[in-house]
Design a protein around this motif. Structure first.
Motif, PDB file in Angstrom:
ATOM      1  N   MET A 329      30.029  36.907  45.998  1.00  0.00           N
ATOM      2  CA  MET A 329      29.740  38.308  45.684  1.00  0.00           C
ATOM      3  C   MET A 329      30.960  38.997  45.074  1.00  0.00           C
ATOM      4  N   SER A 333      31.208  40.661  41.367  1.00  0.00           N
ATOM      5  CA  SER A 333      31.579  42.068  41.190  1.00  0.00           C
ATOM      6  C   SER A 333      32.712  42.208  40.176  1.00  0.00           C
ATOM      7  N   TYR A 334      33.638  41.221  40.139  1.00  0.00           N
ATOM      8  CA  TYR A 334      34.709  41.246  39.143  1.00  0.00           C
ATOM      9  C   TYR A 334      34.138  41.145  37.731  1.00  0.00           C
ATOM     10  N   MET A 337      32.549  44.462  36.848  1.00  0.00           N
ATOM     11  CA  MET A 337      33.582  45.462  36.566  1.00  0.00           C
ATOM     12  C   MET A 337      34.323  45.166  35.277  1.00  0.00           C
ATOM     13  N   TYR A 354      39.696  43.579  48.809  1.00  0.00           N
ATOM     14  CA  TYR A 354      39.336  42.168  48.722  1.00  0.00           C
ATOM     15  C   TYR A 354      40.396  41.223  49.282  1.00  0.00           C
TER      16      TYR A 354
END
Length: 440
Positions: A329, A333-334, A337, A354
């Motif tokens: 996850m 998300s990186y 983004m 993180y």
């Protein structure tokens, strides 16, 4: 107001500030400073002061201006031109050989620079016109240069890994060694893809004609000698460090001195080259230092709020996710983004959350630094933000459209995703070399 809500409010305010186009360090530092003063009053000023002192006392940070200087002086003095001509002559007879040679050029430039910008500039100004002139497919070679330049943030001396090491408090030397094999593996996958595709579709990368191949062996040997100089610079820097002769900071100084000496030997070290090199080095170094300082302040406020523990409780307690599910996850998300932010902004925003969580989940933070960097490479090449996409659009000739640039990155992003999956599945690919070197 609960601490969780304060953390979410800080995060949302930061994202909004960045969307307004404010400078990264200004947005991050402002949110951190205002939050600290509102939460702890005048005592909150100690957070930023402690972060600044911590930054100034971090000895490996001295490597940052050295490696940036080395990369720029290699670029400004055109030493990379000789290297590309060597690849051009020796790899030209092979189908797709010039594109393969361009990847080789990018690996060497990455190993001397640590930034993707220099690799992109050299590839777009030296390699791209030659590839187009010799009939290479414009979509494929555009992707080759973008993918090859992204290796600069993974192959040591990676500046991105220096930033990660500062924020995650991990040894930069171990991070650099951890990036060696994943970086070489990714370069190898790029070369394999180019070779297979040009074999199946020879029109995409035609070999040199017989006339162009009729170069005397004396000329070939002379070009080979000219191309050795950049490798000697790389060995003087990395080789002495691995042999234990120099420390990390001493290695960066040796690399900077060797690059300057090489420019002098070539007769290309003049006032204009030095002025441009020093100006660009100062600009980039100061930018990174302000960003690191702002990131440390932001992270200190998050630590004080206990936001990391709250996130850990959410994922492990309430959602009952496994550590690997949480890690996947994070990487996704990186990538999301990265469509809107650059690598530094991503690291600064999510590192306070993180990085401690990754440690709590039992994963190695050095290995995670490599995963983060590979994900940044993917984010560099994904629209709409895609840092490399913008650089290529600014440097490409008029015949290459924005649509060509977007289409060119699809296969290389898939190759990078494969490299990320391999590194996640086999952590020792990244960890073996630092464990062997430092264990020894």
């Amino acid at each position: 107001m609960s601490y969780e809500f304060i953390a979410i409010l800080m995060f949302a305010t930061l994202v909004i500030m960045l969307m307004t186009g404010q400078r990264i360090f200004g947005a991050i530092g402002a949110v951190a400073a205002i939050s600290a003063l509102l939460l702890w009053g005048d005592g909150g000023a100690e957070l930023s002061f402690s972060a600044a002192i911590k930054l100034m006392k971090w000895y490996p940070l001295m490597t940052l201006p050295m490696f940036i200087y080395m990369g720029y002086i290699m670029s400004e003095s055109r030493i990379a031109d000789d290297l590309y001509e060597m690849f051009h002559v020796w790899m030209g007879p092979v189908p797709g050989g010039l594109a393969i040679g361009t990847i080789g050029l990018m690996v060497v430039i990455s190993a001397m620079n640590g930034l993707s910008v220099a690799g992109m500039a050299i590839g777009a100004t030296i390699a791209l016109p030659e590839l187009l002139r010799r009939g290479y497919d414009k979509v494929m070679v555009t992707g080759v240069i973008q993918a090859g330049s992204s290796l600069g943030i993974l192959v040591p001396p990676s500046v991105v890994l220096v930033l990660y090491g500062m924020i995650a408090r991990q040894p930069v030397g171990q991070l650099w060694l951890a990036g060696v094999f994943p970086g070489l593996m990714m370069a190898g996958l790029f070369i394999l893809y180019i070779a297979l595709r040009c074999r199946l579709q020879p029109r995409l990368g035609p070999p040199l004609s017989k006339e162009e191949r009729s170069i005397s062996w004396s000329r070939k040997i002379a070009l080979l000698r000219a191309g050795i100089l950049p490798f000697l610079i790389f060995f003087s820097m990395t080789g002495l460090f691995l042999l234990g002769v120099t420390s990390l900071v001493e290695s960066s100084a040796v690399g900077a001195a060797a690059a300057t000496l090489a420019a002098l030997i070539k007769g290309r070290l003049n006032r204009q080259v030095m002025e441009e090199t020093l100006r660009k080095t100062l600009v980039v170094t100061c930018m990174f230092m302000w960003i690191i300082l702002a990131a440390l302040c932001f992270g200190a406020v998050f630590d004080g709020l206990g936001a990391v523990k709250a996130l850990e409780n959410l994922f492990l307690g309430q959602l009952a996710l496994s550590p690997w599910e949480i890690l996947i996850m994070m990487q996704l998300s990186y990538i999301v983004m990265g469509m809107f932010l650059d690598d530094t902004a991503m690291l600064v925003i999510v590192a306070p959350l993180y990085v401690p969580l990754v440690g709590e989940l039992g994963f190695d933070l050095v290995w995670y630094g490599v995963l983060y960097t590979i994900t940044c490479q993917i984010a560099y090449m994904t629209p709409p933000f895609g840092y490399n996409l913008f650089l290529m659009r600014a440097m490409a000739p008029p015949e290459i459209s924005l649509g060509d640039i977007y289409r060119s990155i699809v296969p290389f992003v898939l190759v990078m995703t494969l490299a990320l999956a391999i590194t996640m599945a086999f952590p020792q690919l990244a960890l073996w070399l630092p464990e062997y070197h430092y264990g020894k």
